[in-house]
Design a protein around this motif. Structure first.
Motif, short mmCIF file in Angstrom:
data_model
loop_
_atom_site.label_atom_id
_atom_site.label_comp_id
_atom_site.label_asym_id
_atom_site.label_seq_id
_atom_site.Cartn_x
_atom_site.Cartn_y
_atom_site.Cartn_z
N ILE A 38 0.82 -1.22 0.00
CA ILE A 38 0.00 0.00 0.00
C ILE A 38 0.85 1.28 0.00
CG2 ILE A 38 -1.71 1.30 1.36
CD1 ILE A 38 -3.04 -1.35 2.02
N PRO A 39 1.98 1.31 0.75
CA PRO A 39 2.81 2.52 0.69
C PRO A 39 3.19 2.93 -0.72
CG PRO A 39 3.54 1.17 2.50
CD PRO A 39 2.46 0.40 1.81
N ILE A 42 0.50 4.87 -2.26
CA ILE A 42 0.46 6.24 -1.74
C ILE A 42 1.55 7.09 -2.39
CG2 ILE A 42 0.67 7.62 0.36
CD1 ILE A 42 -0.47 5.23 1.87
N LYS A 45 0.27 8.07 -5.66
CA LYS A 45 -0.74 9.10 -5.54
C LYS A 45 -0.08 10.47 -5.32
CE LYS A 45 -3.41 10.86 -2.12
NZ LYS A 45 -3.88 10.82 -0.75
N ILE A 46 0.88 10.51 -4.40
CA ILE A 46 1.46 11.81 -4.05
C ILE A 46 2.37 12.33 -5.16
CG2 ILE A 46 3.03 12.91 -2.37
CD1 ILE A 46 1.49 11.19 -0.28
N SER A 60 -4.04 17.86 -1.94
CA SER A 60 -4.86 16.66 -1.95
C SER A 60 -5.40 16.45 -3.36
CB SER A 60 -6.00 16.83 -0.95
OG SER A 60 -6.97 15.87 -1.17
N SER A 280 8.52 11.83 -4.55
CA SER A 280 7.69 10.66 -4.87
C SER A 280 7.81 10.30 -6.34
CB SER A 280 6.23 10.93 -4.54
OG SER A 280 6.09 11.26 -3.19
N SER B 117 8.31 5.63 1.09
CA SER B 117 6.95 5.10 0.98
C SER B 117 6.35 4.86 2.36
CB SER B 117 6.94 3.82 0.14
OG SER B 117 7.62 2.80 0.81
N LEU B 120 5.28 8.22 3.87
CA LEU B 120 4.03 8.71 3.29
C LEU B 120 2.84 7.91 3.82
CD1 LEU B 120 5.16 9.48 -0.35
CD2 LEU B 120 4.89 11.05 1.55
N LEU B 121 3.05 6.59 4.04
CA LEU B 121 1.97 5.79 4.63
C LEU B 121 1.63 6.29 6.02
CD1 LEU B 121 0.25 3.03 4.60
CD2 LEU B 121 2.07 2.24 6.11
N THR B 124 -0.24 9.55 5.85
CA THR B 124 -1.61 9.35 5.39
C THR B 124 -2.47 8.72 6.48
OG1 THR B 124 -0.65 8.96 3.22
CG2 THR B 124 -2.97 8.43 3.48
#
Lengths: 309, 279
Positions: A38-39, A42, A45-46, A60, A280, B117, B120-121, B124
């Protein structure tokens, strides 16, 4: 029903037999899902967000408005990476430095692994131990050790100046040369260990047969030993190549200000410029390149696990 | 084996091991140097060890690192052991490819990517559910556990793959439940691998600079972070002393654990031997 007659323990046992397997798979699965997979989503996304002076410092993507969700995707970060030659040269540099270091590591590691695999019983375990030992000692300290050796006022320069071989100190630290030494030095055990495990398992009688049939030693090596040790060569090379593409500590401590590598660029974007979206997108661009070698590595690992069974 | 080739192999081994060990030996030697310069030997002294132990920032960071190391290694064992078991004993199941991918990838993933990563997790998650509130020891432990668990899984998997399954099968035929088989038979048999996995995780956690730098918060400076900020400025004799202590500790740990593993393996082969003769 009959289940009413079961004791609590029996019910627990039934439940464990039915669901135990799922539980054992589930714990590591969920952990890795949450903290590894999942990281990356993200980060992705970022990488499409815009940097802002806020907490956290990015915009956002989704804003809730009356009619539903408003999605703002910003491709600017990627366009910026492509337009600025700094990033492109950092990428090319990283891949070149990692590739050359991998080849040097292989050239030094292969004969060492071969020598260890052919050594006698107890000597072999001692040599193997000597390969593993530096791997357990601090990585940072092993890189640090080379600062004292390669520095302008370092040991090599002091030695050569005292011997009168050179009259002015050589510039060795803060060069690409120092980065090669650092990578080869710290990653050498990662190359030797997989090579050793394939060479050790290899059937020596195959080479003996080739030699008996009149094959020249070097030809027997190229035709028999080398192809048979290919899984080890690949696993070792990928174990060295992939992490060194993104290496930060070695170019930072041993390389000069001109030794641009992508890991260092990402670090600076994040810590010095505090531009999380650019950092990112640098990470995503690095992953896009590394996805093929990483999957290759995983494939080799999976194949080895199956062969072992 | 031809003489020419063994000479070549011997030369490469000598050269290779010199390459691996001379830099470490130099660090150890110069940690006892009285002067501040690395290149000039000005006499034997313990003064850098004394100054290291009076450096409060360094001691605090060392405590942080030890705490994080113990917690991460223990958690990594709890997550990596089932992962290794699944990889070697569970055969095929849905999404096995994804599973083995997630286990193998952390081994090679560049640290800057993992660090970024995870940060950022955490950011979030904090926005969405309010946990983890801020960053510090907890977030570092989670980050270290994740990549250490992958190492534990590989160690456990390779141990299980090379192991005879007949005892486990016999127990299963006799009606033992899977959980019981694991705790009574499998676990004791892979104990050396678990020990190695724990130690490996502990040292990896103790050593990590990049990932910790991303997910650390105020008050959770680890030893590598402290070392890095002082090493950036150049060689310091205090770091030489610290390096010597770390190398010493690691060497002793490795020697003890490999002796233990060797002994347990010898004992096992002794207990198994009569059984094989009876066959």
């Amino acid at each position: 029903m009959s289940s009413d007659k079961l004791t609590l323990k029996q019910r627990y046992d039934r439940w464990m037999i039915k669901h135990g397997r799922v539980l054992v798979i589930g714990i590591p699965y969920l952990w890795l899902m949450l903290f590894f997979l999942i990281p990356f989503l993200i980060v992705l996304k970022i990488s499409f967000a815009t940097a802002e002076y806020a907490q956290p410092p990015y915009s956002s993507l989704f804003t809730w408005i009356d009619e539903g969700v408003n999605i703002t995707i910003n491709f600017g970060n990627y366009l910026f990476l492509l337009s600025d030659s700094l990033y492109i040269s950092a990428y090319i540099n990283s891949i070149r430095i990692a590739a050359i270091s991998t080849v040097i590591t292989l050239l030094i590691g292969y004969p060492m692994a071969y020598g260890i695999a052919r050594a006698q019983g107890s000597l072999r375990s001692v040599l193997l131990m000597l390969v593993i030992l530096p791997f357990w000692t601090s990585f940072l300290i092993r890189v640090y050790a080379w600062i004292g050796i390669l520095d302008r006022e370092g040991l090599i320069n002091a030695l050569l100046l005292n011997l009168g071989i050179i009259s002015e100190p050589l510039i060795m630290r803060q060069t690409e040369f120092a980065v090669y030494i650092g990578i080869v030095y710290t990653y050498l055990p990662f190359m030797i260990l997989p090579l050793y495990s394939t060479l050790e398992k290899m059937d020596v009688s195959l080479i003996e047969a080739a030699l008996d049939l009149g094959c020249k030693p070097w030809k027997a090596f190229v035709r028999v030993t080398l192809p048979l040790s290919m899984p080890g060569i690949l696993a070792g090379s990928l174990l060295v190549f992939i992490p060194s593409v993104g290496e930060f500590v070695i170019p930072e401590l041993l390389g000069g200000p001109n030794t641009l590598m992508i890991g260092r660029t990402l670090w600076n974007e994040f810590f010095a410029n505090r531009d999380w979206p650019i950092a990112s997108s640098v990470a995503i661009a690095m992953l896009v390149f590394l996805v093929v070698p990483i999957m290759w590595f995983q494939h080799i690992q999976a194949k080895q696990a199956e062969n072992g069974q | 084996m031809s003489g020419k080739r063994s000479t070549f192999l011997l030369t490469m081994l000598v050269f290779g091991f010199a390459f691996l060990y001379v830099p470490i030996l130099l660090v150890i030697i110069y940690s006892f140097n009285e002067g501040k310069l690395v290149t000039v030997w000005s006499g034997f002294s313990f003064k850098w060890y004394v100054s290291l132990f009076s450096n409060d920032g360094m001691i605090d960071a060392a405590w942080n690192s030890l705490r994080i190391g113990v917690m991460s290694a223990t958690l990594a064992l709890a997550i990596g052991t089932p992962a290794g078991l699944v990889m070697s004993r569970f055969g095929r199941f849905k999404s096995r490819t994804l599973f083995s991918g997630m286990v193998a990838a952390p081994l090679v993933m560049p640290e800057v990517i993992t660090g970024l990563s995870l940060l950022l997790l955490f950011v979030t998650l904090e926005q969405l559910v309010g946990w983890p509130a801020g960053r510090g020891v907890t977030t570092i432990v989670i980050a270290h556990t994740t990549f250490c668990a992958a190492y534990v899984a590989v160690v456990v998997q390779s141990r299980l793959t090379g192991m005879d399954t007949s005892v486990e099968e016999a127990a299963m035929d006799l009606g033992a439940k899977p959980a019981k088989i694991f705790f009574v038979i499998t676990l004791p048999m892979i104990l050396p691998a678990l020990m190695a996995g724990w130690l490996l995780s502990f040292t990896l956690s103790l050593d990590d600079l990049v990932i910790a730098s991303f997910v650390a918060g105020p008050g959770s400076t680890t030893l590598p972070m402290k070392v890095f900020s002082s090493v950036r400025l150049g060689v310091s004799p205090e770091i030489n002393a610290l390096a010597t202590l770390i190398i010493l500790a690691v060497t002793i740990l490795i020697l003890i654990s490999s002796l233990l593993i060797l002994r347990s393996e010898k004992m096992r082969s002794r207990t198994i031997d009569p059984a094989t003769i009876d066959d």
